[in-house]
Design a protein around this motif. Sequence first.
Motif, mmCIF file in Angstrom:
data_model
loop_
_atom_site.group_PDB
_atom_site.id
_atom_site.type_symbol
_atom_site.label_atom_id
_atom_site.label_comp_id
_atom_site.label_asym_id
_atom_site.label_seq_id
_atom_site.Cartn_x
_atom_site.Cartn_y
_atom_site.Cartn_z
ATOM 1 N N PRO A 154 41.967 37.277 36.775
ATOM 2 C CA PRO A 154 41.103 38.246 37.460
ATOM 3 C C PRO A 154 40.990 39.532 36.649
ATOM 4 C CG PRO A 154 43.253 38.145 38.509
ATOM 5 C CD PRO A 154 43.224 37.028 37.506
ATOM 6 N N LEU A 155 39.815 40.137 36.683
ATOM 7 C CA LEU A 155 39.567 41.352 35.910
ATOM 8 C C LEU A 155 38.960 42.403 36.841
ATOM 9 C CD1 LEU A 155 39.717 42.573 33.066
ATOM 10 C CD2 LEU A 155 37.380 41.779 32.687
ATOM 11 N N GLU A 156 39.761 43.372 37.222
ATOM 12 C CA GLU A 156 39.333 44.438 38.122
ATOM 13 C C GLU A 156 38.776 45.597 37.297
ATOM 14 O OE1 GLU A 156 41.274 47.282 41.628
ATOM 15 O OE2 GLU A 156 42.418 45.644 40.747
ATOM 16 N N LEU A 157 37.481 45.895 37.469
ATOM 17 C CA LEU A 157 36.828 46.896 36.625
ATOM 18 C C LEU A 157 36.424 48.177 37.363
ATOM 19 C CD1 LEU A 157 34.494 44.709 34.354
ATOM 20 C CD2 LEU A 157 36.617 45.852 33.724
ATOM 21 N N GLY A 158 36.025 48.086 38.618
ATOM 22 C CA GLY A 158 35.487 49.250 39.310
ATOM 23 C C GLY A 158 36.522 50.325 39.580
ATOM 24 N N VAL A 159 36.170 51.578 39.317
ATOM 25 C CA VAL A 159 37.055 52.706 39.601
ATOM 26 C C VAL A 159 36.801 53.211 41.020
ATOM 27 C CG1 VAL A 159 37.203 53.396 37.185
ATOM 28 C CG2 VAL A 159 35.397 54.357 38.612
ATOM 29 N N ASP A 160 37.744 54.006 41.556
ATOM 30 C CA ASP A 160 37.566 54.536 42.906
ATOM 31 C C ASP A 160 36.712 55.794 42.870
ATOM 32 O OD1 ASP A 160 39.247 56.515 41.943
ATOM 33 O OD2 ASP A 160 41.036 55.683 42.903
ATOM 34 N N MET A 161 36.558 56.427 44.036
ATOM 35 C CA MET A 161 35.590 57.511 44.142
ATOM 36 C C MET A 161 35.995 58.749 43.342
ATOM 37 S SD MET A 161 32.670 58.264 45.160
ATOM 38 C CE MET A 161 32.382 56.813 46.165
ATOM 39 N N GLY A 172 54.277 38.857 32.759
ATOM 40 C CA GLY A 172 54.786 38.816 34.125
ATOM 41 C C GLY A 172 53.739 38.331 35.104
ATOM 42 N N GLU A 173 53.472 39.174 36.141
ATOM 43 C CA GLU A 173 52.526 38.798 37.180
ATOM 44 C C GLU A 173 51.080 38.991 36.746
ATOM 45 O OE1 GLU A 173 53.546 41.245 40.435
ATOM 46 O OE2 GLU A 173 55.500 40.319 40.782
ATOM 47 N N GLY A 174 50.872 39.670 35.635
ATOM 48 C CA GLY A 174 49.509 39.971 35.208
ATOM 49 C C GLY A 174 49.001 41.232 35.860
ATOM 50 N N ARG A 175 48.170 41.968 35.151
ATOM 51 C CA ARG A 175 47.648 43.232 35.662
ATOM 52 C C ARG A 175 46.138 43.202 35.583
ATOM 53 N NH1 ARG A 175 51.562 45.809 38.613
ATOM 54 N NH2 ARG A 175 53.526 45.897 37.453
ATOM 55 N N ALA A 176 45.495 42.894 36.687
ATOM 56 C CA ALA A 176 44.042 42.740 36.686
ATOM 57 C C ALA A 176 43.321 44.039 36.386
ATOM 58 C CB ALA A 176 43.581 42.191 38.040
ATOM 59 N N GLY A 177 43.945 45.178 36.719
ATOM 60 C CA GLY A 177 43.271 46.460 36.542
ATOM 61 C C GLY A 177 43.610 47.188 35.262
ATOM 62 N N LEU A 178 44.383 46.573 34.360
ATOM 63 C CA LEU A 178 44.813 47.298 33.173
ATOM 64 C C LEU A 178 43.659 47.647 32.246
ATOM 65 C CD1 LEU A 178 47.169 48.429 31.498
ATOM 66 C CD2 LEU A 178 47.163 46.279 30.258
ATOM 67 N N ALA A 179 42.715 46.707 32.046
ATOM 68 C CA ALA A 179 41.575 46.994 31.172
ATOM 69 C C ALA A 179 40.794 48.193 31.705
ATOM 70 C CB ALA A 179 40.673 45.770 31.068
#
Length: 367
Positions: free
Chosen positions: A316-323, A94-101
């Motif tokens: 895109p590859l979103e890796l950083g987690v939130d606080m 679909g749209e792709g999920r940059a934060g799935l990894a």
Amino acid sequence: MGARRRWVWRLAPLIGLVAALGVSAVAGANSLPPVLRAMLPVVELVVLMAVVFASVHHADVIAHRTGEPYGTLVLTVAVTVIEVALILSIMLAGEGRAGLARETVFSVIMVVCNGVVGLCLIVGGLRYGEQGFRVTGASAYLVVLMPLTALTLILPTFTTSAAGPFYTPAQLAFVSAVTLVLYGVFLYVQTVRHRDYFLSDPGDASADEAPSGGPAPRRFWESVVLLLVALVAVVLLAKHFAGSLETFVATVGAPFEVVGLLVALLVLLPETLAALRAARNNELQKSLNLALGSSLATIGLTIPAVSILAMILKQPLELGVDMHDTVLLVLTFAVSLVTFGAGRTNILPGFVHLVLFATFVFLIFVP
């Protein structure tokens, strides 16, 4: 019964491969009745779980032949292949999920370091009171796992070269290379330099060798072939299961982070059962090898593989987690250092780890 079970494990990868090819042919057909179209995701899930269990079974046969600590490496590599296939399939659907990894790797760490470890400590503690393990082995896992987690999940949130929790391509390449180097050094320590750190009985010299009572060579090579067939089937099934999983999560109104948790639970289920069985048999060191080895392999192999493919495919590859996820990670490792610092454990730290796991799941739905 034993012969019948062996036939089930032999047929499962072949059935999975045929089912994957059949799903590929049927999924694109718009003429399917609504009932069959609704049942297709259920069939995919059942077949995928069967093939995952079959692949881990054949990896276990190979592991028994090669002996420890190579045995746990075979299992973790097989599980990593399955995990990468699922992550990439959902990322590209679909749209792709940059934060799935990121969500999957974070979920694996929480499931393993809190859920699986907590259950193993409770199961073993209730039956034996206290259980012992090698502090040197547990420390080796943690000393690599903690910096790898910080580099891949925490640091991206605080870098400034790219906006948001992303690495630039240069940063991503550097972190992937460092991750592979650290994991490679760990494998050298585990398999060559200090193998005794990871053995249940360090005084038994024969434990260093492959068990003589292992499977016959014919069964060993049969398992090698069937493991490869099972992994191919998983990769093919993952492509279609990805879309079904996202549709299910959206239908029930659950947050997207649930997808990462479900992928982690599916991939880790066979190893979780193996770790619990080892703890029940008073083999806590083997449980820790399976559990901590899974989380370490997830970062050491999955992140570089996904990063390389993301750069090649320009995803895109979103890796950083939130606080609040960062707080959970820090708390998990702080508790783990205390849990594995004395060489013996009981049910108390097990319940502490389970509370942390319950907190992680709760915060997915009530962030």
